[in-house]
Every structure is written in structure tokens, then in C-alpha cells.
Design an enzyme around this catalytic site. Structure first.
Site, PDB file in Angstrom:
ATOM      1  N   SER A  95      -4.514  -2.240   6.244  1.00  0.00           N
ATOM      2  CA  SER A  95      -4.504  -0.405   6.685  1.00  0.00           C
ATOM      3  C   SER A  95      -4.952  -0.583   5.835  1.00  0.00           C
ATOM      4  O   SER A  95      -5.329  -1.094   4.261  1.00  0.00           O
ATOM      5  CB  SER A  95      -2.985   0.384   7.003  1.00  0.00           C
ATOM      6  OG  SER A  95      -2.277  -0.162   5.801  1.00  0.00           O
TER       7      SER A  95
ATOM      8  N   GLU B 168      -6.614   3.080   3.593  1.00  0.00           N
ATOM      9  CA  GLU B 168      -5.649   4.629   2.863  1.00  0.00           C
ATOM     10  C   GLU B 168      -7.090   5.448   2.089  1.00  0.00           C
ATOM     11  O   GLU B 168      -7.913   4.574   1.207  1.00  0.00           O
ATOM     12  CB  GLU B 168      -5.154   4.594   1.666  1.00  0.00           C
ATOM     13  CG  GLU B 168      -4.566   5.740   0.807  1.00  0.00           C
ATOM     14  CD  GLU B 168      -3.364   6.335   0.556  1.00  0.00           C
ATOM     15  OE1 GLU B 168      -2.401   5.128   1.094  1.00  0.00           O
ATOM     16  OE2 GLU B 168      -3.037   6.167  -0.402  1.00  0.00           O
TER      17      GLU B 168
ATOM     18  N   ASP C 288       3.910  14.289  -5.850  1.00  0.00           N
ATOM     19  CA  ASP C 288       3.827  15.382  -7.163  1.00  0.00           C
ATOM     20  C   ASP C 288       3.383  16.766  -7.435  1.00  0.00           C
ATOM     21  O   ASP C 288       2.840  16.919  -7.157  1.00  0.00           O
ATOM     22  CB  ASP C 288       2.775  13.953  -7.933  1.00  0.00           C
ATOM     23  CG  ASP C 288       3.747  12.514  -8.000  1.00  0.00           C
ATOM     24  OD1 ASP C 288       4.963  12.587  -8.333  1.00  0.00           O
ATOM     25  OD2 ASP C 288       2.750  12.291  -8.051  1.00  0.00           O
TER      26      ASP C 288
ATOM     27  N   PHE D 258      -4.611   5.519 -13.207  1.00  0.00           N
ATOM     28  CA  PHE D 258      -4.190   5.979 -12.506  1.00  0.00           C
ATOM     29  C   PHE D 258      -2.634   5.300 -12.552  1.00  0.00           C
ATOM     30  O   PHE D 258      -2.020   5.779 -12.438  1.00  0.00           O
ATOM     31  CB  PHE D 258      -4.317   5.437 -11.829  1.00  0.00           C
ATOM     32  CG  PHE D 258      -6.190   5.720 -10.490  1.00  0.00           C
ATOM     33  CD1 PHE D 258      -6.250   7.362 -10.801  1.00  0.00           C
ATOM     34  CD2 PHE D 258      -6.319   5.231  -8.780  1.00  0.00           C
ATOM     35  CE1 PHE D 258      -7.125   8.081  -9.879  1.00  0.00           C
ATOM     36  CE2 PHE D 258      -7.441   5.608  -8.714  1.00  0.00           C
ATOM     37  CZ  PHE D 258      -7.597   7.360  -9.140  1.00  0.00           C
TER      38      PHE D 258
ATOM     39  N   HIS E 155      -1.870  -2.973   2.680  1.00  0.00           N
ATOM     40  CA  HIS E 155      -2.519  -1.744   3.193  1.00  0.00           C
ATOM     41  C   HIS E 155      -3.025  -1.740   1.231  1.00  0.00           C
ATOM     42  O   HIS E 155      -3.401  -1.640   0.181  1.00  0.00           O
ATOM     43  CB  HIS E 155      -1.482  -1.007   2.476  1.00  0.00           C
ATOM     44  CG  HIS E 155      -1.680   1.322   2.896  1.00  0.00           C
ATOM     45  ND1 HIS E 155      -1.904   1.218   4.036  1.00  0.00           N
ATOM     46  CD2 HIS E 155      -1.914   1.829   2.002  1.00  0.00           C
ATOM     47  CE1 HIS E 155      -2.381   2.529   3.793  1.00  0.00           C
ATOM     48  NE2 HIS E 155      -2.205   2.940   1.863  1.00  0.00           N
TER      49      HIS E 155
END
Ligand code: FAD
Length: 281
Positions: free
Chosen positions: A12, A14, A105, A212, A262
Site C-alpha cells: 500500500s 500513503e 498528535d 521527522f 506500506h
């Protein structure tokens, strides 16, 4: 870890909802290109308190209209039960049966916590309000969520989400296959029996990745950080080296029984497509 081999492999991609017309056009090109790889589904993130609500749904509907499966994320932070119920009803009214359920968050400066505190409560709420309509994915953290106090807590809290009715999980990204396989062993010992698909972050920009990673608790191993830093502003070398590292990681994961991958694409097709081709998927 062996128990994951029984699950069919799921691949998959994102995205995040673009904010500008140019971003939308670029994402359209991206999903059209990645769609040729025939992933099981695409997913689109959801901002805290429903801040990207329209963009998330719009992105998912556009991708679905082209014949692909697409799952909107939903997060409960800074949202009321009524907001969440209305959002789930919108997803359902559009025939969407797949979602990624998260706590989310709180952006700095936002005080309202919302009525549900953790993702396990959101999963329970989705089951309570919509029964078995949705296939629910949740997040998990082989290198531990930044707020987690202990390894045992991490597994216990992940299990709460599965016990509440989640069907599968996607991990935070990581660059240590050992951390993932150890995590799988701990999940198996705790009786967690759902597919746990590794989240993969291709490496295209070191400073962005470092930012990140500091925020989400994903570790960039020292050897990798040093090598990436040594390239300075030489983006081509960072990408070339990153492709080698991430392809080798994916290969090791799949060879040892990971039930798919993913990709956190950051709305770009290039790196993900190259990794995919190198893996011969
Ligand atoms: P939780 O499972 O609720 O866990 C959060 C923390 O609380 C953990 O430390 C956990 O150990 C602890 N905890 C959990 N339950 C309990 C409990 N009952 N009692 C005490 N402690 C508990 N963020 C977005 O805003 N939008 C997105 O679309 C999005 N998509 C994501 C997709 C993936 C695949 C991943 C891995 C992350 C995504 N995130 C997204 C980020 C995510 O929202 C953050 O990592 C957030 O900090 C935690 O979300 P969670 O659903 O894992 O929370």
C-alpha cells in the site's frame, strides 16, 4: 515472527492531502503512476481535530473514482464523539469500508484533547457506532512510540487496539529489520494475531528525515546518519545511497515473512517506484 507468514501480502501507498491546486495536480500524477503497480490500497492521512477532513476525503474519493481502493485515516485527538460519528457516517455514505484509525498528535498551541484519549478508544467507538462496516488498520511502533514508558506498555497498548476490534496494523517506519522482527516476536507472545505490515520511508532528503525521526521516535542508526550526513547537499548521492539501503531493508523484511509493505510516499512516486522495481514486485 513465523505467524506472519500465514497472512497474504499487502502492498500500500500513503499520501497526505495536498493544500494547493499545484499540490493536488502533482498528487494526481503520483497516484496515477503508483496505481500502475497495482497496490492493494492507497491511504490518505487526516489532520488533528479534523483539520484536513475535506482534503482527506476528497483525495480518497478521487482515487477511488479511478477504480483503486483508498482508505482515509481518521484521528480522535481534539475531536468530539459527535464529530467522529459524523465523519464515519460520511465515509460510510460514500461506500468507504477501510480506514486507518489513530489517536493523532496535538499541534502545539492547540489545547483541546478531545473526548477519546487513545486510539484503542477510537477503535472501540468505530465498532460501537458502525459495527463491522470498516476494515480497521491501526499504528504500531517497533522502536517504541515517543510517549511509551516501557516495552511492556507498548505491547499492552497495541494489544488494546486489536482487542477493541482492529483488523491489521501498519508500523512506524524504521531502518532496523531486527527491531521489527523482535517486535513481531513480542506481539506473538502477547497473543496479537493480525498482519503487522512494515511502514517504509524512502530516503530522499536527509534533513527532512532527521526532523521527522526526531519527532516520531523512529531511529536513524548511527552508521546511516553518518553516511547520509557525509553527502552534504549532494541530493543525487543521498537518493542513490538511500535507495540501496531501503531496498535491502525491504528485501530482508519480505524474505523473512513480513506480510507486505506500506510506503510513506510523501506524495512522490519516484523513490517508491524504483524500490518496487528493484524488489521485482
Ligand atoms: P495510541 O495507540 O493511542 O498510542 C499513543 C501513546 O499512548 C503510545 O505511547 C501508547 O503506548 C500510549 N497508550 C495507548 N493507549 C493507552 C492507554 N489505553 N493507556 C495509556 N497509554 C496508552 N497522525 C495523524 O495525525 N494523522 C494521520 O493520518 C496519521 N497516520 C499515521 C499512520 C501510521 C501508519 C502511523 C504509524 C502513524 C500515523 N500518525 C498519524 C501518527 C500518530 O497519530 C502518532 O504516532 C500518535 O502520536 C499516536 O497515534 P496512535 O494511534 O498510535 O496512538
Amino acid at each position: 515472527m513465523q505467524s506472519q507468514r500465514k497472512f497474504p501480502r499487502t502492498f500500500s501507498f500513503e499520501f497526505f492531502p495536498p493544500k494547493t491546486p499545484a499540490g493536488k495536480e502533482k498528487l494526481r500524477e503520483t497516484w496515477k503512476q503508483l496505481g500502475q503497480l497495482k497496490p492493494k490500497f492507497f491511504s490518505c492521512t487526516y489532520g488533528a481535530g479534523g483539520s484536513t477532513r475535506e482534503g482527506t476525503l476528497e483525495t480518497v474519493l478521487e482515487i477511488r473514482a479511478a477504480g483503486h481502493e483508498a482508505a482515509p485515516h481518521i484521528s480522535c485527538v481534539a475531536s468530539s464523539r459527535a464529530d467522529l460519528k459524523a465523519q464515519l457516517e460520511r465515509y460510510r455514505a460514500h461506500g468507504i469500508r477501510h480506514t486507518v484509525a489513530l489517536r493523532g498528535d496535538l499541534p502545539s498551541g492547540l489545547a483541546a484533547l478531545g473526548e477519546l484519549r487513545y486510539a484503542n478508544e477510537l477503535v472501540a467507538f468505530i465498532r460501537e457506532t458502525t459495527g463491522d462496516w470498516f476494515w480497521i488498520e491501526v499504528a504500531c511502533y517497533p522502536e517504541y512510540h515517543p510517549e511509551t514508558r516501557s516495552a511492556a506498555d507498548e505491547i499492552r497498548n497495541f494489544k488494546r487496539k486489536i482487542d477493541a476490534g482492529a483488523n491489521a496494523a501498519i508500523t512506524q517506519y524504521f531502518y532496523s529489520a531486527a527491531a521489527y522482527f523482535r517486535f513481531l516476536d513480542e506481539c506473538e507472545a502477547a497473543g496479537i494475531d493480525v498482519p503487522i505490515v512494515p511502514g517504509i520511508m524512502p530516503i530522499g532528503n536527509f534533513s527532512q528525515l532527521a526532523r521527522f525521526s526526531d519527532a516520531c521516535g523512529a531511529e536513524i542508526p548511527r552508521w546511516l546518519r553518518f553516511r547520509l550526513e557525509s553527502f552534504g547537499d549532494d541530493t543525487a548521492s543521498i537518493r542513490a545511497f538511500g535507495l540501496d539501503v531501503v531496498t535491502a531493508l525491504c528485501d530482508e523484511l519480505l524474505s523473512n515473512g513480513a506480510p507486505g509493505l506500506h510506503f510513506y510516499t510523501l506524495n512522490q512516486a519516484g523513490l517508491t517506484t524504483t524500490i518496487w522495481q528493484r524488489l521485482g514486485l
